[in-house]
Design an enzyme around this catalytic site. Structure first.
Site, PDB file in Angstrom:
ATOM      1  N   CYS A  40       2.731  -4.881   6.682  1.00  0.00           N
ATOM      2  CA  CYS A  40       2.520  -4.603   5.256  1.00  0.00           C
ATOM      3  C   CYS A  40       3.790  -4.030   4.626  1.00  0.00           C
ATOM      4  O   CYS A  40       4.789  -3.795   5.297  1.00  0.00           O
ATOM      5  CB  CYS A  40       1.359  -3.636   5.080  1.00  0.00           C
TER       6      CYS A  40
ATOM      7  N   HIS B 262       0.820  -1.207   0.000  1.00  0.00           N
ATOM      8  CA  HIS B 262       0.000   0.000   0.000  1.00  0.00           C
ATOM      9  C   HIS B 262       0.854   1.257   0.000  1.00  0.00           C
ATOM     10  O   HIS B 262       2.086   1.208  -0.001  1.00  0.00           O
ATOM     11  CB  HIS B 262      -0.977  -0.009   1.184  1.00  0.00           C
TER      12      HIS B 262
END
Length: 335
Positions: free
Chosen positions: A155, A147
């Site tokens: 992440c 992201h």
């Protein structure tokens, strides 16, 4: 009472969204439909690629880089672009449980339904952790993403500008007919030097399995076929009776031999690793405090703090996660 129930339901839904790297924003405002930048389209043309051609993504934690590879007219994959990673969390090694802050390592396959145009972190796509093998091993966690922004809790954060390009390239490849694209997430580039450096790490056996998939792609420039048996990854094998159904069961007899070029690469790398170990010329292994940050971003953070990094890069208002740990990233680009 109806208003109270709706309000309560909304709060519960918001809490679920905030529990991982997922969306809390309901308006897409055109982010997900941005065209691939003209300069990148021109680079595709120069490399005999089309915008709709299949892609493959490789991620390297230690180097804090994400690569997009695209199939060219020869039918082989070629490097389109490498992106510096602003933030990843945890240490080198696979993700095993929810809340451990580990970013995953392994092989994943991303479909169109896993693209998230409503991400809290600008845009994102879900890696699909846990995959079949990880689920069989009892690993837990969800919504592990690539992201934007510069914040990570398991992440891979690429800044808004970086993920916008990656998202657009992935979207067009999936629209062009690629059912899923493969993501290969590694602890580091699987060179003899790095393998020797981490020879005593508890994850070395797991990393050796990943290295076969890495080597197949390095040698052939084609996507390796991923299978699972005996609790590990197996690549480019055809089995008696078809694909193993139980990732933890013994591997059935193989019907095909290993690619001799790949086998040669594996052997030469083993010899090189042994030579490095025997001469004592191996560098010390890195010990991460909590993930890393690409040197280009780290320099900005060192010089002017979070405000300077946010000003010089395309970031949302999401704060940089654990900046002290990012500055403690032990990896040097000159190694």
């Amino acid at each position: 009472m109806m208003f109270t129930a709706v309000r309560t339901g909304g709060i519960v839904l918001l809490a679920l969204f905030l529990s991982a790297c997922v969306s809390t924003v309901l308006d897409v405002d055109g982010k997900a439909t941005q065209a691939i930048p003209a300069a990148l389209v021109a680079e595709m043309s120069r490399k005999s690629m089309s915008a709709s051609a299949p892609i493959l993504v490789r991620i390297f934690k230690q180097e804090s880089e994400l690569e997009i590879w695209k199939r060219d007219r020869s039918g082989r994959y070629a490097l389109l672009k490498a992106y510096p990673m602003c933030r990843w969390s945890g240490k080198l090694g696979p993700k095993k449980r929810d809340g451990d802050r580990q970013a995953p390592e392994g092989f994943y396959h991303v479909s169109a339904g896993m693209l998230n145009p409503n991400s809290q972190y600008y845009l994102s796509f879900n890696l699909g952790y846990p995959n079949t093998l990880e689920a069989a091993l009892g690993y837990t966690g969800e919504a592990l993403m690539v992201h934007g922004a510069c914040s990570s809790s398991g992440c891979f954060a690429l800044t808004d500008e970086g993920v916008a390009e990656i998202y657009a390239v992935a979207r067009e490849a999936l629209k062009g007919g690629q059912g899923t694209f493969q993501v290969q997430a590694f602890p580091f580039r699987m060179t003899p030097q790095n393998m020797a450096k981490y020879r005593n790490d508890p994850n070395f056996s797991f990393w050796s399995d990943l290295k076969l998939g890495y080597d197949i792609f390095e040698v052939t420039r084609r996507q390796p076929k991923v299978s699972y048996c005996e609790g590990r990854y197996v690549f480019d094998r055809e089995f008696e009776g078809g694909e193993p159904r139980d990732p933890l069961a013994s591997c059935p007899p193989a019907l095909n031999a290993a690619d001799p070029l790949v086998a040669g690469r594996q052997q030469s790398d083993r010899v090189a690793m042994d030579d490095l170990l025997s001469t004592g010329s191996v560098l010390s292994a890195h010990a991460y405090s909590d993930g890393g940050m690409h040197p280009s971003f780290r320099k900005l953070l060192e010089r002017g703090g979070q405000a300077s990094l946010a000003k010089r890069t395309s970031l949302t208002s999401v704060p940089i996660s654990r900046p002290e740990a990012a500055l403690a990233d032990p990896h040097s680009p000159n190694e």
